[in-house]
Design an enzyme around this catalytic site. Sequence first.
Site, short mmCIF file in Angstrom:
data_model
loop_
_atom_site.label_atom_id
_atom_site.label_comp_id
_atom_site.label_asym_id
_atom_site.label_seq_id
_atom_site.Cartn_x
_atom_site.Cartn_y
_atom_site.Cartn_z
N PRO A 92 0.95 -1.06 -0.05
CA PRO A 92 -0.04 0.16 0.03
C PRO A 92 0.84 1.30 0.11
CG PRO A 92 -0.80 -1.52 1.98
CD PRO A 92 0.54 -2.17 1.29
N ASP A 93 0.47 2.10 -0.59
CA ASP A 93 1.11 3.56 -0.42
C ASP A 93 0.79 4.23 0.96
OD1 ASP A 93 -1.55 4.61 -0.63
OD2 ASP A 93 -1.25 5.41 -2.60
N PHE A 94 0.86 5.48 1.09
CA PHE A 94 0.86 5.87 2.56
C PHE A 94 -0.41 7.02 2.52
CE2 PHE A 94 5.20 4.62 2.64
CZ PHE A 94 5.29 4.31 4.16
N ARG A 95 -0.62 7.40 1.41
CA ARG A 95 -1.60 8.50 1.54
C ARG A 95 -3.00 8.48 1.02
NH1 ARG A 95 3.50 10.88 1.77
NH2 ARG A 95 3.72 12.52 3.27
N ASN A 166 11.01 5.05 -2.00
CA ASN A 166 10.44 3.85 -1.67
C ASN A 166 11.46 3.41 -0.66
OD1 ASN A 166 8.21 4.40 -2.96
ND2 ASN A 166 8.75 3.25 -4.69
N ASP A 168 10.93 0.14 0.14
CA ASP A 168 10.76 -1.26 0.17
C ASP A 168 11.73 -2.09 -0.55
OD1 ASP A 168 10.35 -0.92 -2.89
OD2 ASP A 168 8.16 -0.32 -2.45
N HIS A 185 14.96 8.26 0.54
CA HIS A 185 14.32 8.06 1.84
C HIS A 185 14.96 6.88 2.84
CE1 HIS A 185 10.62 10.40 0.73
NE2 HIS A 185 11.78 11.12 1.13
N ASP A 283 -3.06 10.74 -10.69
CA ASP A 283 -3.73 12.05 -10.70
C ASP A 283 -2.39 12.95 -11.08
OD1 ASP A 283 -6.27 11.24 -9.54
OD2 ASP A 283 -4.71 10.88 -7.55
#
Length: 336
Positions: A92-95, A166, A168, A185, A283
């Site tokens: 899953p993404d975070f937002r 990411n 991951d 990150h 988006d």
Amino acid sequence: MALWGRPAVRALRLWAPGVHVICDGKGGHLGNVGGRRPIAFSAGVSGILGNGGSSKKEKLSLQDIAELIRTRACQRVVVMVGAGISTPSGIPDFRSPGSGRYSNLHEYDVPYPEAIFELSFFLYNPKPFLSLAKKLYPGNHRPNVTHYFLRLLHDKGQLLRLYTQNIDGLERASGIPASKLVEAHGSFASATCTVCRRTAPGEDFWGDVLGDRLPCCPVCGGIMKPDIVFFGESLPERFLLHVVDFPTADLLLILGTSLQVEPFASLSEAVRSSVPRMLMNRDMVGPLAWRPRSRDVVQLGDLVHSVERLVELLGWTEEMKDLVRHETGKVTGSDK
């Protein structure tokens, strides 16, 4: 020395030996990067690049971007990616409202969602983060078509650098070498003691976490924290490579990111104005939404479908299938 001078020198040292930079003495042009010679383009490609003799800049399309890559008119491609490229792998993404990690942290007993990535809270109570980390264990997920498209871009010698938000590790798992990555990150590839600063391989950290043990430093007993960037921490030194990479890029690809987190988001404006930028995302986001450029290309909707369409236009579909089959076989053992 100008304010940007020292970061630029450090970035050049991080980049690679043998890099030659020619300046015009006015803080200007970066050229002869890596000793590359100028490339002669066909009239069609020159028109896409804006060198076709006409002052009018036509709107570019996905087909145009594919042509620039396929003909090798662009050989210094910089890529920015976010959590959206990993959601097809089951992460899953975070937002995203409802499905993002920040919407589903109630099981971790944190006072507010962002606390799980705050250093002060980690030092107070590392268990919520360590529980989340188990779900992020690299062995639980595999790269998808987007990761392997970027791997093909590297294999063809056209990927200058991949900047990822990411943690991951799927970019590494796809076979892209660490030298081509800037993990903005951080990553789980190593861990550092929060007390004595001793470093250790990520395997040691995972051995404790997967065994439901608190990862402690064998020297001083302090808590070992993976080398991912928590809120308020400095970004890795390799992030300085952007000082060199973005001014010399000839194409910028932006895939699956909300462009909300700084300073990563601002990198999207660091390429020259003449350089095409292509956004593939669910988006419209960031500077491409509120300060678009004439050479921007936007492909909204399902990311995997968009990448597969680009791969088709490039004529790389069979190569992609072979690569995915080979890499999947290494995991299942069917390639032996």
